[in-house]
Design a protein around this motif. Structure first.
Motif, short mmCIF file in Angstrom:
data_model
loop_
_atom_site.label_atom_id
_atom_site.label_comp_id
_atom_site.label_asym_id
_atom_site.label_seq_id
_atom_site.Cartn_x
_atom_site.Cartn_y
_atom_site.Cartn_z
N SER A 145 0.82 -1.26 -0.09
CA SER A 145 0.23 0.04 -0.04
C SER A 145 0.65 1.07 0.06
O SER A 145 0.83 2.42 -0.42
N GLN A 153 -6.96 1.14 -0.01
CA GLN A 153 -7.02 -0.04 0.17
C GLN A 153 -8.37 0.07 1.89
O GLN A 153 -8.28 1.22 2.17
N ASP A 213 -5.73 -0.87 -4.99
CA ASP A 213 -5.31 -1.72 -3.85
C ASP A 213 -6.19 -2.55 -2.75
O ASP A 213 -7.21 -2.21 -2.85
MG LIG Z 1 -2.00 -2.77 1.75
#
Ligand SMILES: [Mg+2]
Ligand SMILES: Nc1ncnc2c1ncn2[C@@H]1O[C@H](COP(=O)(O)OP(=O)(O)OP(=O)(O)O)[C@@H](O)[C@H]1O
Ligand SMILES: Nc1ncnc2c1ncn2[C@@H]1O[C@H](COP(=O)(O)OP(=O)(O)OP(=O)(O)O)[C@@H](O)[C@H]1O
Ligand SMILES: CC(C)C[C@H](N)C(=O)O
Ligand SMILES: [Mg+2]
Lengths: 329, 243, 292, 256, 387
Positions: free
Chosen positions: D59, D101, D177
């Motif tokens: 990320s 994410q 993500d």
């Molecule tokens: Mg991550």
């Protein structure tokens, strides 16, 4: 290092006990007693604010109620002061628990508002209920130590407030290392999650609220006996409440001695600004600016500067794959 | 013996009937899977069982005790633990503190007991090790990556030693190699006698791990049974797997 | 009976004023999650500026608005960018209380230094007359306050709820990273949001100057009342705050003419606590509870 | 709208234009760096899949690429120019989009507002409306719950709204993500189909997925990230087939 | 401790300036009148020093700001007396601050002459060294007006009266003093309202008064509420024959704040700039010279405190903080009558002044003294013109 950290509180305690005998005049005893009173109240505030993150600007409501409760018991019912003080504090605590049930239903910003409303309400009641409280004419409470001259009275109250401070510190310390305290911290972070882990959040919050009201009410009661005259708009003042917050924050809400340190700084600093800049209202601006600077540059308080900084997560020296490989059977 | 039973649970939000007459029975000592399309009411079902939402109708029985309108902490004390789908940890507490908060607390004595009891700390470290995040013990939870938080949440729930564990997407965002370990962990705990109810969209995990699978659609079970049977059920294929 | 009607009519008009004074607050609280204790202090800062414009240049309070509104907007942007934006987001409620408390003190001190502690007031001839309808007197100053409030609130509503800027502002507060990723200049937007809030203070201050005498410490009286209004209305709901303001204005007016002033003031807090017990999220909408 | 690069809706750009992270060192606050000299390249019309254990820095890598996090050293190249340190807003104008994410819907806004905000930078209402129709079709829940508060949707529904929001623009480089997290199999399929569609349209896709086997199946290039560096990289299918890799990073049993 | 009671004051103190300790509300709610009192004290000290000082020693004033907070007012006097070891103390402003302040002075056996603690409660605390340096306590402020109204011929006499008072011991004292006297004379009380200091909206109170159509409207007010009430009464078209408000109308900002509505409003006042009491014109002149503006009642009250203490010091020939000297000063004050800028003053055993306030009225836009008749600059206009 260890010895130093043990000895330090002892040294401070000895200094505090000796203070009234070390200073040259009674005014300084008086000022000392006032500072200790604030320290006790700020520490007590921190039982709620520091653990649960609920910011109450309205703790002066409990201060005022404790003061009026004690004063009324003494003057209207001729209760001996040593009885009136705990009785009034107990009543305030019960009331705080009741109010707490409504107040802690809201979080964050709304709670601040509620706490402000609480002071305004208690002020209105104390002021409006003239037949009981004497309203705006005030309530005059006789001195509990008529035999002592003024200076000696200050000495007596210095030690009473010191005892209260010790009690508040002890309570905070105890809570901080108990599961109750951990539950309160969890509440500060995420109430629903805490609840799902079995923390009875409502009961905990109300308990913290009431506990923190208890010591403030005791401080108020002592104040009434010491000071001898009560006036609603001044004891139910949002400024007294904000002082507790400012002191706690300045010292550091996460530390046992944070509020105490804050009180030791704020109370004398307030005096200083008033004397140095008192001719105009610019001293308000000075106080305001100091507050802003503290919030901007020392958001975690002074003590946080001296303790461990937040370090990011450590990076393992072996890759996750390797570590995984090792523990997998 | 029955672990959890719900009778006709119903909850509507405005016009959306999130859970609609759900009657479910979980036997003690099993790993149960709960699957169903997005929005079929799985999380809401969890929320009702754990007391975070009050149902409009229906009852929840845990070991034959009615826990329908009990507050969440009571239900937690009764032995039901859960994780959240949108992972929730205590952001400004350290990983270890997160674990210690989760220790089950019941009586007043427990409450006033010291927090950093050596035994508890050891137990906490044990779980962290099993999740592969032991090196993060002193980091604040907000500094963890998403998956790490997810693992921490799982570890914390297990710390409370619940008898019935409700997991909402334990594998979401978790590295596949770890998923295998979590599966193993769940099996181990199950062997110790704990019951699980796992919501998961990772079919490999569900089918490989569960003894019994319940399929939700529009707020109620449409099929249940052993994985091999459920997988072939035409209603499931249509509603869920989208074939 | 006329008395009751009179109380009712005055209550509605006063409620309008409360709505105007509280509108900025509901923006900071509800939309920006900032507890802005200094809003009343800014109101009185605006009142003083209006006063200066009036006494020094003989300008009508409302004609000063084209100057004070942009000025306050700029001030708001500055306050947000230089102060509020520096607070840690995870502790915003606590820190913003203290920060803005400090601001309020700063402003009060400056006002006290420049204007002394004396009472000031702006009185216009039109503000001392009233319109009489069926035995009920409607003071012009309150009618003006009400109309200005209605207008300001309509603009605010349009800006916040209907405009692209309003959407960007709400998005910024709700998820800053995501907002940046859809191309919202989040810093500028947050600054403007605060600017809008203070711009309402400029308007409110002008009306306040017209209606009541003031001195530097006047703002303390208003904090509790205005905050009660926005909690009852539901944090973040401009419409809710307006309705709550009128409701509380009416209750206050009626209680004042039937009981007494202490109870009338008390009503604000009684309603506040009732709201918390019955509907903590406020009676007229309000923010989504943060659960699950 | 003459400059194609600055128009986010101008669609795919020439094939040689790529996203590249070159020797990126990045981290949070004063802590030790999370990324320690990471290099990744994505070509137009190519899906590069990042896999790796939790906390490896996947990320973080995407945040550096989209300008949310400034690298301590190293460069970010976009379409042949150095874009290190540019704001996400500028990068978006250059055709780069990033789906975060976890959950990043605007919780207290309606689904409609969320989706519209996806096209915040686009002034052309007609074009937006056309896109809205497309995403509504892809994700029926978006149409069904058009007026609902987004924060009240189920986890998977929120994820769909997020993806729909990201599809409002037709960017040329996309960072995703874990787009499939929380989605049921049908919706996971929709998302992967969309990724495939984008690739066909010449978009460069940098994908982070824990659903690794599935992702590597459709990706062109795979990179295993660990401890902030690329551990292994190569053609995606080869990686998926590597048994040692499988055991350490991709999970024991192969897809069934 | 150096301030242990009974410890002899060092004789060295007898040299140098006479230091006078004063705490005043220079900020906060009472800052405006606080400032006024301060100016009065300064004018007095300036005059005394110009004439060679007190008993040949210069006078030095030590001011503290108590921020209108009773807590601070206490600590101020505490420190002034025990730390600065001042020779004399003068009082602060407002009954609410006078009581806690007097408590401190009393417990250190200091004489406490104060300019602004008029409420009846001040004198019921058992203070033995407190004196209020103005003509009358709050309850008696309206005495002349009450006499005037009661003596009016039956057909002109008001029949009904409405009272609205701020919840404040002083403001209520004035209104209720008048109310009790009028009620005793058969003038019916038709409205009797008390409002808390937080009140900002006076229209509903005015509506209540309007509904009762009283002949007389009396406001027990400070400034802000006086203006609020007058404006509201005007807007709601209440037309009484007489409108009386305390404090507000005596401040210079008042007429501007209410515009033409000030006309014919009456108000009790303890001092007049045109009165020819001994020293008054000298004070007025000196004030103008020092501050470049017109003096006002608060300054006069401060000045009066100085005059009284000065007279006592000169009479008993001592000025130091020792209980003996403070006792002598106190005893002297109890005995005599003192010539001051507010007229001759004498005190009863509780420190209450025994004279009366005058009544002022706006006539033709100017402040005139209308009662008592012998002091009046014009006659009382009654009934008043419509608003
Ligand atoms: Mg991550
Ligand atoms: N608080 C709420 N208010 C309104 N609607 C809600 C609320 N909570 C859930 N819903 C709706 O109820 C339905 C069921 O939601 P739930 O979260 O239980 O689904 P789920 O099965 O967990 O789905 P997912 O697999 O996507 O997590 C959804 O349509 C959702 O939008
Ligand atoms: N905001 C933050 N502050 C400090 N450290 C952080 C922060 N976010 C992540 N980290 C740390 O950086 C490292 C990499 O995090 P990152 O989120 O990039 O991991 P990831 O590969 O995406 O993991 P996951 O698969 O769990 O999402 C982790 O060790 C994490 O603890
Ligand atoms: C006459 C005034 C100076 C009295 C003062 N307002 C008080 O509170 O007593
Ligand atoms: Mg769910």
């Amino acid at each position: 290092m260890r010895i130093a950290s043990r000895a330090f509180p002892l040294l401070i305690a000895a200094l505090a006990l000796g203070y009234p005998w070390l200073v040259p005049n009674y005014y300084l005893v008086y000022a000392g007693a006032l500072t200790v009173m604030y320290a006790a109240m700020a520490t007590s505030w921190n039982l709620l604010g520091g653990f649960t993150g609920y910011v109450s600007l309205g703790h002066s409501a409990f201060f005022g109620l404790g003061a009026y409760g004690t004063g009324l018991l003494v003057t209207r019912l001729d209760v001996p002061w040593a009885v009136a003080l705990p009785v009034s504090a107990a009543l305030v605590t019960a009331l705080a628990a009741g109010v707490g049930v409504a107040a802690v239903r809201v979080r964050g910003a709304s709670f601040v508002i509620v706490s402000i409303a609480l002071v305004s309400m208690t002020n209105l009641v104390a002021q409006g209920w003239r037949s009981l409280t004497g309203g705006s004419s005030g309530l005059q409470v006789p001195s509990p130590f008529p035999g002592l001259h003024r200076g000696q009275t200050h000495m007596a109250f210095f030690y009473l407030f010191l005892a209260l401070l010790a009690l508040a510190l002890l309570t905070w310390w105890y809570v901080s290392r108990s599961r109750f305290g951990a539950g309160l911290l969890a509440i500060r972070e995420d109430e629903d999650k805490a609840e799902s882990l079995g923390v009875p959040t409502a009961a905990y919050k109300v308990t913290a609220f009431a506990l923190s009201a208890l010591f403030v009410a005791l401080a108020g009661g002592l104040y009434a006996l010491w000071f001898g005259s009560l006036d609603p708009i001044f004891v139910f003042s949002i400024l007294i409440g904000s002082n507790m917050v400012l002191m706690s924050l300045l010292g550091g809400v996460r530390h046992l001695y944070g509020p105490l340190l804050g009180a030791l700084i704020v109370a004398p600093a307030g005096e200083y600004f008033l004397i140095a800049l008192g001719e105009t209202q610019i001293h308000l601006t000075a106080t305001g600016l100091v507050l802003i600077l503290v919030v901007l540059f020392m958001p975690d308080g002074i003590l946080a500067r001296f303790t461990r900084r937040r370090a990011g997560p450590s990076i393992p020296d072996r890759s996750a794959g390797e570590r995984l490989h090792e523990v997998t059977p | 013996m029955t672990s959890l039973r719900t009778d006709g649970l119903t909850k509507a939000f405005g016009g959306v009937r999130a859970v609609d007459g759900a009657t479910v029975e979980l036997l003690d000592g099993r790993i149960n899977g709960l699957i169903g399309p997005n929005g079929s009411g799985k999380t809401t079902f969890f929320n009702i069982v754990t007391g975070m939402i009050r149902p409009d109708a229906g009852r929840v029985l845990y070991r034959d005790r009615d826990i329908t309108r009990q507050p969440p902490h009571r239900i937690a004390h009764a032995g039901i633990g859960r994780t959240f789908q949108l992972c929730r940890v205590f952001p400004r507490l350290t990983v270890l503190e997160n674990m210690l908060v989760a220790v089950r607390r019941t009586g007043l004595r427990e409450l006033l007991a010291g927090l950093r009891d050596r035994g508890e700390v050891e137990r906490a470290r044990h779980w962290l090790r099993r999740m592969g995040i032991e090196h993060l013990e002193d980091a604040e939870a907000r500094d963890l990556s998403y998956g790490q938080q997810k693992l921490l949440e799982l570890a914390a729930v297990l710390m409370a030693e619940p008898d019935l564990v409700l997991l909402d997407e334990p594998a979401g965002g978790v590295n596949p190699a770890l998923i295998d370990r979590i599966t193993g962990l769940v099996r181990d705990l199950n062997a110790e006698g704990r019951t699980f109810l796992v919501v998961e969209h990772n079919m490999d995990m569900v089918m490989g791990m569960c003894d019994h699978v319940i399929v939700f659609d529009r707020g109620a079970p449409i099929a249940e049974g052993p994985p091999s049977v459920v997988r072939e059920d035409p209603r499931v294929l249509e509603a869920y797997l989208g074939v | 009976m006329t008395l009751l009607l009179q109380g009712l009519a005055l209550g509605v008009l006063t409620g309008g004023l409360y709505a105007l004074l509280a509108s900025g607050l509901s923006l900071y609280f509800g939309v920006m999650r900032v507890v802005m204790v200094a809003h009343p202090a800014f109101l009185f800062l605006a009142a003083y500026l209006t006063y200066t414009a009036h006494t020094a240049f003989g300008v009508d309070p409302f004609l000063a608005l084209p100057v004070t509104v942009p000025l306050f907007f700029a001030l708001g942007v500055a306050v947000q960018r230089l102060l509020v934006a520096r607070l840690a987001p995870d502790n915003l409620a606590m820190m913003s209380v203290l920060l803005t408390f400090g601001l309020a003190l700063t402003i009060e001190g400056l006002l006290g230094t420049f204007y002394t502690g004396s009472y000031r007031s702006v009185s216009m001839d039109y503000a001392t007359r009233s319109l009489t309808v069926g035995g009920v007197h409607l003071p012009y100053d309150k009618i003006i306050a009400f109309s200005v409030a209605a207008l300001t609130l309509a603009v605010l509503f349009a800006v916040l709820v209907k405009s692209r800027f309003g959407r960007a502002l709400r998005a910024t507060i709700q998820h800053r990273e995501a907002a940046r990723l859809v191309g919202i200049p989040t810093e500028r937007v947050a600054g403007y949001g605060f600017g809008v809030g203070l711009a309402t203070a400029a308007v409110g201050g002008a009306v306040l100057a017209l209606i009541t005498p003031f001195f530097p410490a006047s703002h303390w009286v208003w904090i509790g009342k205005l905050m009660a209004v926005i909690v009852v209305g539901g944090l973040g709901s401009v419409v809710g705050a307006a309705l709550a303001a009128v409701l509380l204005g009416v209750v206050e007016g009626v209680v004042l003419v039937t009981v007494d002033a202490t109870w009338a003031t008390m009503m604000f807090y009684v309603f506040l606590f009732l709201t918390l017990l019955v509907r903590p999220q406020g009676f007229f909408g309000g923010r989504l509870a943060h659960r699950f | 709208m003459s400059d194609p690069v600055s128009d986010p809706m101008s669609g795919p750009i020439a094939a040689e234009q790529v996203l590249a992270l070159e020797g990126v060192v990045a981290g949070y606050g004063r802590a030790a760096p999370v990324l320690r000299g990471l290099s990744v390249t994505v070509r137009a019309g190519e899906v590069v899949c990042l896999v790796g254990p939790n906390g490896a820095g996947k990320s973080t890598a995407l945040k550096v690429a989209s300008g949310l996090l400034a690298p301590r050293s190293g460069r970010v190249m976009l379409a042949g120019r150095d874009v290190t340190g540019l704001t996400p807003q500028r990068l978006l104008a250059l055709g780069l989009a990033h789906v975060l994410q976890g959950h990043s819907v605007f919780r207290e806004m309606t689904v409609a507002e969320n989706v519209r905000l996806g096209g915040y930078t686009v002034r052309d209402q007609a074009r937006l409306d056309a896109r809205i129709e497309v995403v509504k079709e892809l994700f029926p829940v978006v149409a069904e719950r058009w007026g609902s508060m987004a924060g009240l949707l189920s986890g998977g529904q929120q994820k769909q709204v997020e993806f729909a929001r990201a599809l409002m623009l037709e960017p040329s480089v996309v960072l995703l993500d874990e787009p499939s997290m929380g989605l049921d199999p049908r919706n996971t399929q929709v998302v992967f189909d969309q990724i495939d569609l984008m690739r066909r349209a010449g978009v460069a896709v940098l994908l982070v997925e824990q659903n690794a086997r599935r992702a590597l199946e459709m990706a062109d290039v795979g990179c295993v990230l660990d401890l902030g560096r690329v551990h292994i990289s190569g053609p995606a299918r080869e990686l998926a087939a590597d048994p040692r890799l499988g055991r350490l990073y991709l999970g024991g049993q192969p897809a069934t | 401790k150096t301030d242990e009671p009974g410890v002899a004051q060092s004789p060295g103190q007898q040299q140098g300036a006479v230091r006078i300790g004063i705490s005043l509300p220079l900020t906060g709610d009472f800052s405006e009148p606080g400032k006024g009192i301060q100016e009065g004290y300064q004018v007095w000290a300036d005059r005394v020093n110009a004439k060679g000082g007190l008993l040949g020693r210069k006078v030095e004033l030590i001011f503290r700001d108590d921020a209108s907070d009773p807590n601070r007012v206490s600590s101020d006097y505490e420190s002034l007396i025990t730390q600065d070891k001042v020779d004399l103390v003068f009082g602060p402003f407002s009954s609410r601050l006078v009581i806690p302040a007097a408590k401190v002075a009393e417990s250190y056996d200091m004489l406490f002459v104060e300019p602004a603690g008029a409420a009846a409660e001040v004198f019921e605390q058992g203070f033995t060294r407190l004196f209020y340096a103005a003509p009358a306590i709050a309850d008696d402020h309206y005495n002349y007006l009450a006499d005037y109204l009661v003596k009016l011929p039956a057909d002109q006499r008001p029949k009904t009266a409405a009272y609205a008072s701020l919840d404040d011991p002083f403001a209520q004292g004035t209104a209720y003093g008048l109310r009790d006297k009028l009620a005793a004379a058969g003038i019916k009380t038709v409205v009797d309202e008390v409002y808390p200091p937080e009140t900002t909206d006076f229209a509903p109170i005015a509506a209540k008064i309007a509904a009762a159509k009283p002949d007389v409207v009396v406001g027990g007010t400070q400034f802000e509420d006086a203006v609020g009430l007058v404006r509201a009464l005007q807007e709601l078209k209440v037309q009484p024959k007489l409108a009386a408000f305390s404090t507000g109308p005596t401040l210079p900002e008042f007429p501007d704040a209410v515009k033409d509505a000030a006309e014919h409003i009456v108000s009790p006042v303890g001092w007049s700039a045109v009165a020819d009491f001994p020293g008054n014109q000298e004070m007025v002149a000196r004030y103008r010279e020092m501050f470049g503006s017109e003096p006002h009642e608060d300054a006069a009250n401060g000045y009066t405190v100085g005059q009284i203490v000065e007279a006592a010091v000169n009479a008993v020939q001592c000025v130091d903080p020792s209980p003996t000297c403070q006792d002598k000063l106190t005893d002297h004050l109890r005995q005599g009558t003192f010539q001051t800028v507010v007229g001759p003053l004498s005190f009863d055993e509780k420190g209450r002044p025994e004279q009366a306030h005058m009544i002022q009225q706006y006539v033709g836009g100017k402040v005139e003294i209308v009662l008592p008749e012998q002091a009046g600059t014009t006659g009382l206009v009654y009934p008043k013109q419509a608003w």
